[in-house]
Design an enzyme around this catalytic site. Structure first.
Site, short mmCIF file in Angstrom:
data_model
loop_
_atom_site.label_atom_id
_atom_site.label_comp_id
_atom_site.label_asym_id
_atom_site.label_seq_id
_atom_site.Cartn_x
_atom_site.Cartn_y
_atom_site.Cartn_z
N GLU A 141 0.87 -1.19 0.00
CA GLU A 141 0.00 0.00 0.00
C GLU A 141 0.89 1.22 0.00
O GLU A 141 2.04 1.17 0.44
CB GLU A 141 -0.91 0.01 1.23
N ASP B 284 -3.28 -4.31 9.97
CA ASP B 284 -4.39 -5.27 9.91
C ASP B 284 -4.03 -6.60 9.22
O ASP B 284 -4.06 -7.67 9.81
CB ASP B 284 -5.63 -4.66 9.26
N GLU C 220 -14.46 6.12 8.74
CA GLU C 220 -13.07 5.65 8.80
C GLU C 220 -12.55 5.62 10.23
O GLU C 220 -11.91 4.66 10.65
CB GLU C 220 -12.19 6.55 7.93
N GLU D 225 -15.07 -4.80 5.38
CA GLU D 225 -14.65 -5.55 6.56
C GLU D 225 -15.79 -6.05 7.44
O GLU D 225 -15.81 -7.21 7.86
CB GLU D 225 -13.66 -4.70 7.39
C1 DMJ Z 1 -8.59 -3.48 0.74
O1 DMJ Z 1 -7.63 -2.93 0.00
C2 DMJ Z 1 -8.10 -4.70 1.44
O2 DMJ Z 1 -9.17 -5.38 2.00
C3 DMJ Z 1 -7.13 -4.36 2.52
O3 DMJ Z 1 -6.80 -5.50 3.23
C4 DMJ Z 1 -7.77 -3.42 3.49
N1 DMJ Z 1 -8.26 -2.30 2.81
C5 DMJ Z 1 -9.10 -2.44 1.69
C6 DMJ Z 1 -10.54 -2.65 2.04
O4 DMJ Z 1 -10.95 -1.85 3.07
#
Ligand code: DMJ
Length: 592
Positions: A117, A273, A366, A387
């Protein structure tokens, strides 16, 4: 500057809202068939608009009915939506998209792709803007490769150990490998697809960006036979484990050159996470007790320092003192993860806490300030994240509790009411006034819609408990596929765990599958109603071997085998036969 703790702990506990066992509005369980159709319609409203207005860009912009690239220009939404098409039963479109991707996706391009990310960081590293990444491309291609046969795609002779989507996934993953060339073995956050890591690239990477590779990379190593992917993923996991604090916690950003923690807030959310997610899923996928042991140690520390009345807060990783009493929408995956280790009661209590926040806003902001019971400034948005729905799907599969279907109903109703526009579904910029943002992240079709559909479709092939399967002839012998127990990667791309045993079959495993097949057929003889599909013509016959026709010879042959050193399956031995076959290691409750 995000919110910081100014409230004495004692008062904090008093302020924590208590919401246990809250029944759904109206008390009537939603009709799964009705909501299945509603969710399918949601998918095609967004998917068709993406194809019409945005393809080949990565993402749709629903307010301006056009597209944009979000860091990689891999037509990411199409890759992310591919296995959802099959889960919705659309094999013809799945087959068409597989062709399109082979003709259109090119990784030999001069772009900086984020390895996991990419963060637009503020001083507290809490500001995380997700840019879809090469990592998610690998997961989407791997999952589609393993589902190709079920989708009626003409697969090549060596499938599942070879195939065009597998080669694309391997090529993309090889582009990531230069990022792991660091003194610690922990990867940089960004890599250029042509030139590797750019000189001057920041050495600071988030914990999730280091610890979220084992599911895809171990699968890739098993299918391709090249251990490099699993090896780099395991080294990165081990380095993180070795960097935990004396009280057993990790921070959320670390310098991959020095191994020093740069951001020391510890929690289960943004930037951390999927590290915890992959310790559990990696343990189940690979029957790896060490990975599960690491998670259970972290779980103890998380409980001791960050859990207050089934809410999870952020604490300082060395002192354990609360630094931020905030619930982040991303953290709503946790109850689902707890259900994967069988911790259902704690999972349900936390789920119900999070469900109250959903009811308060018609989505999850958020950031939610727990003691104040309201959104955190500049964090009021809901980008249609999956989620909480993901957790509802796992918990409904484990408990059948109708409250979980009620969350699904509420999610469909509020997403349709608030974010549906002519050209798709738009990120909700602010849940207080329902202002929309011109973005539809690819995880909406990859995850949010998929988990909603699976919540309302208990007989979907993904939920198979081993009562049906495919026996496949591979260059390494026979293997069982499609028996269920799929492991979802962090972008909800399902990996068939049995496939990892198809391509470098150790002799023992061959015997093990034969044992299971033998046990199965003796069961079949008993339970005639069992249905079986085989790719190869005619009923399964044990491989011909010298004088092995009769069962005695087989028993004799088996006794000659060296006793297996293999770690006993993670699945509890008391599980009925069907679930043992299902996936060689699932720990879900088996309803059959
Ligand atoms: C997605 O990119 C993936 O699930 C990641 O693990 C967490 N963020 C987003 C969804 O919220």
């Amino acid at each position: 500057m995000p919110f910081r703790l100014l409230v004495p702990l004692g008062l904090l506990c008093a302020l924590l809202p208590l919401h246990h066992g809250a029944p759904g509005p109206g008390g009537t369980a939603p009709d799964p068939a009705h909501y299945r159709e509603r969710v399918k319609a949601m998918f095609y409203h967004a998917y068709d608009s993406y194809l019409e207005n945005a393809f080949p860009y990565d993402e749709l912009r629903p307010l301006t009915c056009d597209g944009h690239d979000t860091w990689g220009s891999f037509s990411l939404t199409l890759i992310d939506a591919l296995d959802t098409l099959l889960i919705l039963g659309n094999v013809s479109e799945f087959q068409r998209v597989v062709e399109v991707l082979q003709d259109n996706v090119d990784f030999d391009i001069d772009v900086n792709a984020s390895v996991f990310e990419t963060n637009i960081r503020d001083p507290n590293f809490m500001e995380v803007i997700f840019y879809q990444t090469l990592h998610f491309v690998v997961g989407g291609l791997l999952s589609a490769h393993l589902l190709s046969k079920k989708a009626g795609v003409e697969v090549e002779a060596g499938w599942p150990c070879s195939g065009p989507l597998l080669r694309m996934a391997e090529e993309a993953a090889r582009k990531l490998l230069p990022a792991f060339q660091t003194p610690t073995g922990m990867p940089y956050g960004t890599v250029n697809l042509l030139h590797g890591v750019n000189p001057g690239e920041t050495p600071v990477t988030c914990t999730a960006g280091i610890g979220t590779f084992i599911v895809e990379f171990a699968t890739l190593s098993s299918l391709t036979g090249d251990p490099v992917f699993e090896d780099v993923a395991r080294v990165a996991l081990m380095r993180l484990w070795e960097s935990r604090s004396d009280i057993g916690l990790v921070g959320n950003h670390i310098d991959v050159l020095t191994g020093k923690w740069v951001a020391q807030d510890s929690g289960i959310g943004a930037g951390v996470d999927s590290y915890f997610e992959y310790l559990v899923k990696g343990a189940i996928l690979l029957q790896d007790k060490k990975l599960m042991a690491m998670f259970l140690e972290y779980n103890k520390a998380i409980r001791n320092y960050t859990r207050f009345d089934d809410w999870y807060l952020w604490v300082q990783m060395y002192k354990g003192t609360v630094s931020m009493p905030v619930f982040q929408s991303l953290e709503a995956y946790w109850p689902g993860l707890q259900s994967l280790i069988g911790d259902i009661d704690n999972a349900m209590r936390t789920f119900l806490n999070y469900y109250t926040v959903w009811k308060q806003f018609g989505g999850l902001p958020e950031f939610y300030n727990i003691p104040q019971g309201y959104t955190v400034e500049k964090r009021e948005g809901y980008p249609l994240r999956p989620e909480l729905i993901e957790s509802a799907m796992y918990l409904y599969r484990a408990t059948g509790d109708p409250t979980l279907l009620e969350l699904g109903r509420d999610a469909v109703e509020s997403i349709e009411k608030i974010s549906k526009v002519e050209c798709g579904f738009a990120t909700i910029k602010d849940l207080r006034d329902h202002k929309l943002d011109n973005r539809m992240e690819s995880f909406f079709l990859a995850e949010t819609v998929k988990y909603l559909y699976l919540l309302f479709d208990p007989t979907n092939f993904i939920h198979n408990n081993g009562s049906t399967f495919d026996a496949v002839i591979t260059p390494y012998g026979e293997c069982i596929l499609g028996a269920g127990g799929y492991i979802f990667n962090t972008e909800a791309h399902p990996i068939d765990p049995a496939a990892l045993h198809c391509c470098q079959r150790l002799k023992e495993e061959q015997w093990e599958v034969e044992d299971l097949m033998r046990e199965f057929y003796s069961l079949k003889r008993n339970r005639s109603r069992f249905q079986k599909k085989t790719m190869s013509s005619g009923p399964w016959q044990p491989p011909a071997g010298p004088g092995t026709s009769s069962s005695e010879n087989e028993d004799e042959a088996r006794d000659k085998r060296p006793t297996k050193q293999k770690i006993p399956l993670l699945s509890c031995p008391s599980q009925p036969f069907t679930s043992k076959l299902a996936l060689l290691g699932q720990v879900f409750l088996d309803s059959s």
